[in-house]
Scaffold this motif. Structure first.
Motif, mmCIF file in Angstrom:
data_model
loop_
_atom_site.group_PDB
_atom_site.id
_atom_site.type_symbol
_atom_site.label_atom_id
_atom_site.label_comp_id
_atom_site.label_asym_id
_atom_site.label_seq_id
_atom_site.Cartn_x
_atom_site.Cartn_y
_atom_site.Cartn_z
ATOM 1 N N ASP A 155 49.734 31.320 47.486
ATOM 2 C CA ASP A 155 49.390 30.076 48.161
ATOM 3 C C ASP A 155 48.265 30.219 49.165
ATOM 4 O O ASP A 155 47.677 29.254 49.582
ATOM 5 N N ASP A 160 51.029 45.764 35.075
ATOM 6 C CA ASP A 160 52.054 45.250 36.000
ATOM 7 C C ASP A 160 52.577 43.945 35.438
ATOM 8 O O ASP A 160 51.920 42.912 35.554
ATOM 9 N N TRP A 161 53.720 44.006 34.817
ATOM 10 C CA TRP A 161 54.277 42.750 34.311
ATOM 11 C C TRP A 161 54.820 41.960 35.473
ATOM 12 O O TRP A 161 55.375 42.534 36.421
ATOM 13 N N PRO A 162 54.642 40.650 35.424
ATOM 14 C CA PRO A 162 55.177 39.843 36.520
ATOM 15 C C PRO A 162 56.700 39.835 36.488
ATOM 16 O O PRO A 162 57.303 40.165 35.463
ATOM 17 N N VAL A 200 47.813 26.329 21.850
ATOM 18 C CA VAL A 200 48.750 26.813 22.866
ATOM 19 C C VAL A 200 49.232 28.223 22.469
ATOM 20 O O VAL A 200 49.299 29.129 23.305
ATOM 21 N N ALA A 245 55.394 26.533 31.435
ATOM 22 C CA ALA A 245 54.088 25.900 31.226
ATOM 23 C C ALA A 245 53.798 25.777 29.734
ATOM 24 O O ALA A 245 53.254 24.763 29.275
ATOM 25 N N THR A 246 54.184 26.809 28.982
ATOM 26 C CA THR A 246 53.972 26.758 27.530
ATOM 27 C C THR A 246 54.751 25.600 26.923
ATOM 28 O O THR A 246 54.220 24.845 26.097
ATOM 29 N N LYS A 254 47.006 41.111 29.303
ATOM 30 C CA LYS A 254 47.875 41.994 30.092
ATOM 31 C C LYS A 254 47.865 43.402 29.506
ATOM 32 O O LYS A 254 47.908 44.391 30.227
ATOM 33 N N ARG A 297 58.082 34.685 37.413
ATOM 34 C CA ARG A 297 56.729 34.356 36.938
ATOM 35 C C ARG A 297 56.705 34.164 35.425
ATOM 36 O O ARG A 297 56.000 33.323 34.900
ATOM 37 N N LEU A 298 57.482 35.014 34.732
ATOM 38 C CA LEU A 298 57.540 34.881 33.274
ATOM 39 C C LEU A 298 58.114 33.526 32.902
ATOM 40 O O LEU A 298 57.624 32.851 31.997
ATOM 41 N N GLU A 302 50.418 32.992 36.712
ATOM 42 C CA GLU A 302 51.119 34.241 36.975
ATOM 43 C C GLU A 302 50.799 34.774 38.360
ATOM 44 O O GLU A 302 51.684 35.239 39.071
ATOM 45 N N LYS A 337 44.424 25.011 42.055
ATOM 46 C CA LYS A 337 45.495 24.075 41.706
ATOM 47 C C LYS A 337 44.964 22.736 41.219
ATOM 48 O O LYS A 337 45.693 21.956 40.633
ATOM 49 N N GLU A 378 57.895 30.957 34.676
ATOM 50 C CA GLU A 378 56.831 30.007 35.006
ATOM 51 C C GLU A 378 55.894 29.794 33.811
ATOM 52 O O GLU A 378 55.561 28.670 33.442
ATOM 53 N N ILE A 379 55.493 30.933 33.218
ATOM 54 C CA ILE A 379 54.568 30.858 32.092
ATOM 55 C C ILE A 379 55.255 30.217 30.891
ATOM 56 O O ILE A 379 54.667 29.376 30.190
ATOM 57 N N ARG A 437 49.613 33.218 40.986
ATOM 58 C CA ARG A 437 49.479 32.212 42.033
ATOM 59 C C ARG A 437 49.912 32.748 43.396
ATOM 60 O O ARG A 437 50.979 33.314 43.550
ATOM 61 N N PHE A 482 47.083 30.531 32.240
ATOM 62 C CA PHE A 482 48.310 31.329 32.362
ATOM 63 C C PHE A 482 48.149 32.446 33.394
ATOM 64 O O PHE A 482 49.070 32.723 34.158
ATOM 65 N N ARG A 495 52.882 23.369 39.844
ATOM 66 C CA ARG A 495 53.254 24.774 39.693
ATOM 67 C C ARG A 495 52.192 25.718 40.237
ATOM 68 O O ARG A 495 52.472 26.865 40.543
ATOM 69 N N LEU A 496 50.956 25.241 40.341
ATOM 70 C CA LEU A 496 49.911 26.100 40.900
ATOM 71 C C LEU A 496 49.860 25.994 42.417
ATOM 72 O O LEU A 496 48.948 26.510 43.048
ATOM 73 N N GLY A 497 50.821 25.319 43.001
ATOM 74 C CA GLY A 497 50.921 25.379 44.450
ATOM 75 C C GLY A 497 50.680 24.088 45.202
ATOM 76 O O GLY A 497 50.657 24.086 46.424
#
Lengths: 143, 511
Positions: free
Chosen positions: B230, A62-64, B421, A75-76, B432, A68-69, B226, B393, A71-72, B228, B222, A105-107
């Motif tokens: 809440d 299940d690709w996001p 990284v 972050a990178t 994945k 979400r992509l 992906e 978080k 997001e990643i 996350r 990561f 970003r993690l909430g």
């Protein structure tokens, strides 16, 4: 479908690897096997396994979603910037910024994220630099 | 007798204030990491390796710290299994089946302390097994020449995917990726740079620590980014209750613990099985043998004792091939091998004769760590249940930053951080796609040794490649390697679906 793309990428990688191996300049003093044999064997097995993955793919993961992509990817980018600027701005500043971003970003809410970022940064600095004596990147302010 | 004398020397090495302190720290951190969902033994140890280096610890103290983390994580995994029904790490999956139902019945304290005792029994017996078996294996390994070693490495890669692997092509792909990364750098025999593309930073190769921390720790960050959601903060709180199981309950579980320890240990020693399979086998055997009333899955204490004893025994068993042959049988022992290599110690038969202080000091430290863990995990388990409240978080940025600090502390180079990284992103994509990460690690670690053995063997026989299958021992290893690689193609699906099936039916959980 994912596995088919993955297999194809693997094949290209194997071909590239074999090509790069063939570019190795062999010196006149070489042993019986030489520096190319082992990498070529790796490339061959890499190609076979990629072909197997291509021909008999598993069910796709299940690709996001695109959000979400992104997001990643973001972050990178933050981590790469962190790696680049760490020696210049110093450990505490860089770490506080990067961990505040990740925490946000993690909430976390922005305010809480800033608090979390600063505490993580200062916490690591105290434990690793002041207590354990590990030398971390020094910025213009000396920390 | 000789063994006992060596063990005595080991205790002399291990019983210094520094080592005891490190063991205590390792046990504590390990339990915390095991308990936190998302951090397991392999990434826990991976994050801490760079620290052991930058603290300037010698080989024995570093190993004591990191193996204590390893054992601790095996203990800690059960805490979130029992309280939250979320396995803290993969081997603790089977503990959910009966552990969580016990907690729901109000027996959380009993379940925690009983599983602590089972973990202790499993790990304690496995450490004895390690003492008895490893020296025997060393005697055997001294018969190995370069050709046999090459075959042994092939065997390790072929079986690493494990019996539960469903796609051997992906395991092979991962192994080749690792070996391919291992080749990068200046060739040790001829001095020519290979696959460096003129980049000076790559001349001495890619540091496997960078690869390990990137693949294990950063990819976890990561994954959290992906997935996350809440609501993750609202974790149901379970009352722990009394922490001493009644003696009758322990007595009823003793046979289960002993059987599970034996099975788990064997599963750990065998290549490609590891702790997850150890606990699975222990649980299903126990269910078949003693579950007459059908109470397994509804909170039967024996269903808690068996998998916990099994996975801790497997953790000890997995150290046997790692120390005696230099070929790890599981993910975490692969990471521990990285520690040894980075400290310039080559595991394998010579380790026992050349660095007996390291080996026996380590084994003694395992005993000490075990008692510490027993003490930490029964009376003080309440402290660890509170750790579970740390939300991702806060936790995940901390994990990322500690990884960066560790790698930067070793090399002080931004280039290594960038590579890390890169490995983090690669790790996420590969996870994945269901590609196992452990063969990659093992490939980067063992690549150069494997190649050197190949070249040595062929050079000795003047360029004759048939020397690789030139002795009965080598042929035997090749046969095991081939069988080990092919077998999962047929039985892998079966084992895996049973593991899933057992989990779904018995506990009625889906996730």
């Amino acid at each position: 479908m994912s596995d088919r793309i993955f297999g194809a990428v693997g094949l290209i990688l194997a071909a590239f690897y074999a090509w790069a191996t063939l570019q190795i300049q062999v010196s006149f003093l070489s042993d019986a096997v030489g520096p190319k044999t082992f990498p070529l064997a790796i490339a061959a097995i890499l190609a076979i396994s990629s072909l197997a993955i291509l021909l008999r793919p598993d069910e796709g993961p299940d690709w996001p979603g695109i959000g979400r992509l992104a997001e990643i990817a973001a972050a990178t980018v933050v981590m790469i910037l962190y790696a680049q600027f760490l020696p210049e701005v110093g450990f505490v500043t860089a770490t506080a910024l990067a961990s505040a971003y990740l925490s946000w970003r993690l909430g976390n809410t922005i305010l809480m994220a800033i608090v979390a970022g600063i505490s993580i940064s200062v916490g690591i600095y105290v434990v690793f630099n002041l207590v354990l004596g590990l030398s971390l990147a020094r910025g213009p302010f000396g920390f | 007798m000789e063994t006992l004398a060596s063990l005595g020397d080991g205790f002399a090495v291990a019983l210094t204030w520094q080592n005891i302190g490190l063991a205590l720290l390792g046990c504590f951190l390990g339990t915390v990491m095991g308990a936190l969902p998302g951090l397991g033994p392999s990434n826990g140890v991976a994050i801490l390796i760079p620290l052991a280096f930058t603290m300037g610890l010698g080989p024995t103290p570093s190993l004591i710290l990191l193996t204590s983390v390893y054992y601790g994580a095996m203990y800690g995994g059960r805490i979130s299994s029992i309280l939250l029904n979320i396995p803290g790490d993969e081997p603790a999956m089977m503990t959910c089946l009966d552990g969580h139902p016990m907690a729901k019945k109000g027996l959380a304290g009993e379940a925690l302390s009983l599983s602590g005792i089972s973990s202790f029994v499993g790990a304690f017996l496995a450490t004895w097994g390690l003492i008895l078996l490893a020296p025997q294996l060393v005697k055997f390994a001294l018969l190995f020449g370069p050709a046999e070693y090459f075959a042994l490495f092939v065997l390790a890669f072929a079986t690493l995917g494990g019996v539960s692997s469903t796609n051997q092509a992906k395991s092979a792909f991962a192994a080749m990726l690792g070996l391919g990364v291992g080749v990068i750098g200046v060739d040790t025999q001829t001095g020519v740079p290979r696959l460096t593309f003129g980049e000076v930073h790559l001349y001495d190769g890619i540091d496997f620590l960078v690869a390990i921390v990137g693949l294990f720790a950063l990819s976890e960050v990561f994954i959290f980014l992906e997935t996350r959601h809440d609501k993750s903060d609202s974790v149901g709180r379970v009352e722990v209750g009394r922490l001493t199981p009644p003696w009758s309950m322990i007595k009823r579980c003793i046979p289960s613990m002993l059987r599970a320890s034996g099975l788990g240990f064997v599963a750990g020693v065998l290549p490609g099985a590891g702790a997850s399979l150890g606990s699975f086998i222990a649980y299903s055997m126990e269910k078949r043998m003693v579950d007459r009333e059908g109470t397994f899955g509804t909170g039967d204490p024996r269903g808690v004792a068996a998998p916990e004893a099994g996975n801790n025994a497997a953790a000890g068993g997995a150290l046997v091939p790692m120390l005696a042959l230099g070929v790890p049988g599981s993910g975490t022992t692969a990471v521990l091998l990285a520690v040894l290599l980075a400290l310039n110690i080559t595991p394998g038969p010579l380790l026992f004769t050349e660095n007996p202080d390291v080996v026996w000091g380590l084994i003694a430290a395992l005993f000490i760590a075990n008692f510490m863990l027993l003490a930490m995990n029964i009376p003080m388990v309440g402290m660890f249940t509170r750790v579970l409240m740390v939300p991702p978080k806060i936790l995940m940025p901390l994990v990322a930053m500690v990884s960066f600090v560790g790698i930067y502390g070793i090399s002080g180079s931004s280039f290594d951080l960038m590579v890390m990284v890169g490995f983090g992103v690669l790790g996420w994509v590969l996870r994945k796609l269901d590609v196992p990460l452990v063969p990659i690690i093992l490939g980067t670690l063992l690549g150069s040794t494997m190649e050197n053995n190949l070249r040595r063997a062929v050079t000795i026989s003047n360029g004759d490649y048939l020397t690789l299958v030139g002795s009965p021992l080598a042929i035997g290893l090749w046969v095991v390697a081939i069988v080990g690689f092919v077998l999962p193609v047929f039985v892998g699906r079966l084992v895996r679906s049973r593991m899933r099936g057992a989990r779904d039916q018995d506990a009625g959980i889906t996730d």
